[in-house]
Design a protein around this motif. Sequence first.
Motif, PDB file in Angstrom:
ATOM      1  N   SER A  26     -16.317  -9.873   1.331  1.00  0.00           N
ATOM      2  CA  SER A  26     -14.891  -9.592   1.781  1.00  0.00           C
ATOM      3  C   SER A  26     -14.853  -8.569   3.010  1.00  0.00           C
ATOM      4  O   SER A  26     -14.886  -7.591   2.660  1.00  0.00           O
ATOM      5  CB  SER A  26     -14.208  -9.303   0.603  1.00  0.00           C
ATOM      6  OG  SER A  26     -12.638  -9.111   0.971  1.00  0.00           O
ATOM      7  N   ARG A  60      -5.030   0.483   7.332  1.00  0.00           N
ATOM      8  CA  ARG A  60      -4.578   0.280   5.998  1.00  0.00           C
ATOM      9  C   ARG A  60      -2.959  -0.271   6.287  1.00  0.00           C
ATOM     10  O   ARG A  60      -2.228   0.524   6.660  1.00  0.00           O
ATOM     11  CB  ARG A  60      -4.474   1.343   5.112  1.00  0.00           C
ATOM     12  CG  ARG A  60      -4.084   0.914   3.674  1.00  0.00           C
ATOM     13  CD  ARG A  60      -4.126   2.379   2.408  1.00  0.00           C
ATOM     14  NE  ARG A  60      -5.430   2.587   2.627  1.00  0.00           N
ATOM     15  CZ  ARG A  60      -6.417   2.031   1.714  1.00  0.00           C
ATOM     16  NH1 ARG A  60      -6.083   1.002   1.210  1.00  0.00           N
ATOM     17  NH2 ARG A  60      -7.668   2.572   1.403  1.00  0.00           N
ATOM     18  N   MET A  61      -2.995  -1.522   6.251  1.00  0.00           N
ATOM     19  CA  MET A  61      -1.749  -2.335   6.534  1.00  0.00           C
ATOM     20  C   MET A  61      -1.160  -2.880   5.106  1.00  0.00           C
ATOM     21  O   MET A  61      -1.891  -3.082   4.304  1.00  0.00           O
ATOM     22  CB  MET A  61      -1.927  -3.275   7.613  1.00  0.00           C
ATOM     23  CG  MET A  61      -2.486  -2.661   8.822  1.00  0.00           C
ATOM     24  SD  MET A  61      -2.147  -3.714  10.235  1.00  0.00           S
ATOM     25  CE  MET A  61      -3.407  -4.969  10.092  1.00  0.00           C
ATOM     26  N   GLY A 114     -12.227  -7.192   6.228  1.00  0.00           N
ATOM     27  CA  GLY A 114     -10.960  -6.856   6.717  1.00  0.00           C
ATOM     28  C   GLY A 114     -11.108  -7.160   8.194  1.00  0.00           C
ATOM     29  O   GLY A 114     -11.803  -6.435   8.879  1.00  0.00           O
ATOM     30  N   GLU A 123     -14.312   2.217   3.972  1.00  0.00           N
ATOM     31  CA  GLU A 123     -14.632   1.063   3.684  1.00  0.00           C
ATOM     32  C   GLU A 123     -14.556  -0.095   4.742  1.00  0.00           C
ATOM     33  O   GLU A 123     -13.214  -0.159   5.216  1.00  0.00           O
ATOM     34  CB  GLU A 123     -14.160   0.567   2.246  1.00  0.00           C
ATOM     35  CG  GLU A 123     -14.326  -1.207   2.159  1.00  0.00           C
ATOM     36  CD  GLU A 123     -13.531  -1.348   0.577  1.00  0.00           C
ATOM     37  OE1 GLU A 123     -13.507  -0.744   0.033  1.00  0.00           O
ATOM     38  OE2 GLU A 123     -13.566  -2.570   0.399  1.00  0.00           O
ATOM     39  N   LEU A 124     -15.470  -0.841   5.140  1.00  0.00           N
ATOM     40  CA  LEU A 124     -15.085  -2.009   6.283  1.00  0.00           C
ATOM     41  C   LEU A 124     -15.166  -3.339   5.481  1.00  0.00           C
ATOM     42  O   LEU A 124     -14.443  -4.055   5.696  1.00  0.00           O
ATOM     43  CB  LEU A 124     -16.301  -2.042   7.041  1.00  0.00           C
ATOM     44  CG  LEU A 124     -16.203  -2.858   8.079  1.00  0.00           C
ATOM     45  CD1 LEU A 124     -15.094  -3.022   9.084  1.00  0.00           C
ATOM     46  CD2 LEU A 124     -17.342  -2.664   9.267  1.00  0.00           C
ATOM     47  N   GLU A 153       0.734  -1.187  -0.124  1.00  0.00           N
ATOM     48  CA  GLU A 153      -0.022  -0.014  -0.221  1.00  0.00           C
ATOM     49  C   GLU A 153       0.826   1.183  -0.138  1.00  0.00           C
ATOM     50  O   GLU A 153       1.852   1.317   0.761  1.00  0.00           O
ATOM     51  CB  GLU A 153      -0.845  -0.227   1.352  1.00  0.00           C
ATOM     52  CG  GLU A 153      -1.935  -1.158   1.463  1.00  0.00           C
ATOM     53  CD  GLU A 153      -3.037  -0.836   0.387  1.00  0.00           C
ATOM     54  OE1 GLU A 153      -3.277   0.090  -0.383  1.00  0.00           O
ATOM     55  OE2 GLU A 153      -4.023  -1.770   0.666  1.00  0.00           O
TER      56      GLU A 153
HETATM   57  P1  ATP Z   1      -9.413   0.188  -0.183  1.00  0.00           P
HETATM   58  O1  ATP Z   1     -10.138   0.613  -1.252  1.00  0.00           O
HETATM   59  O2  ATP Z   1      -9.723   0.700   0.984  1.00  0.00           O
HETATM   60  O3  ATP Z   1      -8.063  -0.033  -0.567  1.00  0.00           O
HETATM   61  P2  ATP Z   1     -10.326  -2.109  -1.404  1.00  0.00           P
HETATM   62  O4  ATP Z   1     -11.447  -2.067  -1.978  1.00  0.00           O
HETATM   63  O5  ATP Z   1      -8.940  -2.526  -2.013  1.00  0.00           O
HETATM   64  O6  ATP Z   1      -9.739  -1.515   0.037  1.00  0.00           O
HETATM   65  P3  ATP Z   1     -10.943  -4.886  -1.313  1.00  0.00           P
HETATM   66  O7  ATP Z   1     -10.029  -5.441  -2.310  1.00  0.00           O
HETATM   67  O8  ATP Z   1     -12.446  -4.864  -1.503  1.00  0.00           O
HETATM   68  O9  ATP Z   1     -10.348  -3.769  -0.518  1.00  0.00           O
HETATM   69  O10 ATP Z   1     -10.658  -5.966   0.006  1.00  0.00           O
HETATM   70  C1  ATP Z   1     -11.755  -6.481   0.854  1.00  0.00           C
HETATM   71  C2  ATP Z   1     -11.494  -5.825   2.340  1.00  0.00           C
HETATM   72  O11 ATP Z   1     -10.170  -6.303   2.879  1.00  0.00           O
HETATM   73  C3  ATP Z   1     -11.572  -4.546   2.678  1.00  0.00           C
HETATM   74  O12 ATP Z   1     -13.012  -4.209   2.701  1.00  0.00           O
HETATM   75  C4  ATP Z   1     -11.006  -4.115   3.616  1.00  0.00           C
HETATM   76  O13 ATP Z   1     -11.770  -4.419   4.955  1.00  0.00           O
HETATM   77  C5  ATP Z   1      -9.727  -5.012   3.737  1.00  0.00           C
HETATM   78  N1  ATP Z   1      -8.586  -4.450   3.396  1.00  0.00           N
HETATM   79  C6  ATP Z   1      -8.245  -4.361   2.004  1.00  0.00           C
HETATM   80  N2  ATP Z   1      -7.038  -3.642   1.879  1.00  0.00           N
HETATM   81  C7  ATP Z   1      -6.774  -3.567   3.307  1.00  0.00           C
HETATM   82  C8  ATP Z   1      -5.459  -3.192   4.068  1.00  0.00           C
HETATM   83  N3  ATP Z   1      -4.276  -2.645   3.081  1.00  0.00           N
HETATM   84  N4  ATP Z   1      -5.371  -3.235   5.347  1.00  0.00           N
HETATM   85  C9  ATP Z   1      -6.202  -3.707   6.209  1.00  0.00           C
HETATM   86  N5  ATP Z   1      -7.522  -4.097   5.437  1.00  0.00           N
HETATM   87  C10 ATP Z   1      -7.621  -4.114   4.136  1.00  0.00           C
END
Ligand code: ATP
Length: 511
Positions: free
Chosen positions: A374, A261-262, A376, A332-333, A252
Amino acid sequence: MEQKEDKLKEVISHAKEYGFVFPSSEIYDGLAATYDYGQLGSELKNNIKSYWWKSMVQMHDNIVGIDASIFMHPTTWKASGHVDAFNDPLIDNKDSKKRYRADVLIEEHIEKIRQKIEKEVEKGSKKFGDSFDEAQFRVTNPNVLRNAQKIEEIENRMRQTLEDNDLEGVYNLIVDLEIVCPISGSKNWTEVRQFNLMFSTELGSVAGDASTIYLRPETAQGIFVNFLNVQKSGRMKIPFGIAQIGKAFRNEIVARQFIFRMREFEQMEMQFFVRPGEEMKWYEYWKETRSNWHKKLGLGDHNYRFHDHIKLAHYANAAADIEFNFPMGFKELEGIHSRTDFDLKQHEQFSGKKLQYFDPELNQNYVPYVVETSVGLDRMFLAVLSASYKNEKLEDGSERAVLSIPAALAPIKVAVMPLTKKDGLPEKAMEVLNLLKFDYNCQYDEKDSPGKRYRRQDAIGTPFCVMIDHQTMEDNTVTIRDRDTMEQIRVAISELNGIIDQKVNIRTLLQ
Ligand code: ATP
């Protein structure tokens, strides 16, 4: 804004002070966007996992769980599209040297306009009082309409440029909107570039492209490649689901905001395989089911909202986020995605193996469609922690920090305490603890005044404190104190299990 940042800071320091979350490898000054869960954090995390797993797998007779490996054959990621398309558009501010996701900058700009609309509505509501018709106001007030139109125009431009991979267009949008860097306040931007988010490493000792493998950026692909294994060995009939909890890795760019965001995080994903053409029905079903799952935690229904995607990922024909009101605002959760037959078809093509289902009712073979949920795990953790953390003013003027974590998720369910350290009370307390520890995670605490001990337990979210006093030695009764009401009642030791169970059993969330 400042207040929100303060709240996040408070949550972070509380989490560290009480052993929930530590910065990773802190003695070496930490590693950006990686965190370790401490003694209480890992308990809370396990309980969240258990709530998810039980509600998905145990409560649905057509959903089963798997545990796939993190490393997968590299072709997996060519088939899934991640090698070519798992990119974020990046932009740097030349003055602050800070790097941003271009789409996030634009979305934050949109959110500001949205807040203007809400302010206008609030003003109207104050002005017109009881006779205020909010729906009517939203479609007639000129300021609201102008801002709503602005949002629509920006969203359209953003969608178009992102879909066309028109990076110059994205840059122009940022310039036209006069977006400034939140740190330097300047509009001195670099061009927009694409950046792949997958971590790669080498397999074995042979150098070169053939041995490059990736840390999985999502758990979903481990489910897709096992679709037939599970379907056949489990004799699963469509519609059915495969669930999984596991680590995922993404390099990220904007890795701030604590565990939100990890670079290494955990996902709880479920792929639901359905008949082609029935995916929209199931998409709606899972949107509602997942929303109810969240609300059941009692963190406040007003803290959730749906956000429909304007830019659909390469695999989706519909997608929505469940957003939560984090200390930094709504974010987003969980994602609910209708992924069509994209993934299975891609894997068929790249592997040369059929990934089809014979539907006995239709007497027909097909590649199933997929609706995925999905969430997190770490974001769930942050949602629970931040919504539960409160600094309460009490009637006697004192204050207490309390984590009103849903009792079934609390790391420690019961604290057992002797009133004093003598007269055989500690031994009696150990006896009670030894009774309870088969069913609950318990803590023994004999240090400091009872008031201080209660505060310590409040601060880590323990739903019950059981106090052993001199009367206990005479009649085998104890006092049990409730974290939320702070009331104490005297009960027989034999009644404890029933009282505690009623509140902390995961059944309370699953029913
Ligand atoms: P974002 O838009 O916040 O980067 P995303 O749309 O890329 O998220 P998805 O690919 O849909 O995320 O992943 C599903 C779930 O995984 C997300 O709803 C979130 O809860 C979790 N998630 C995604 N990236 C991270 C992250 N870097 N750290 C922690 N949780 C994450």
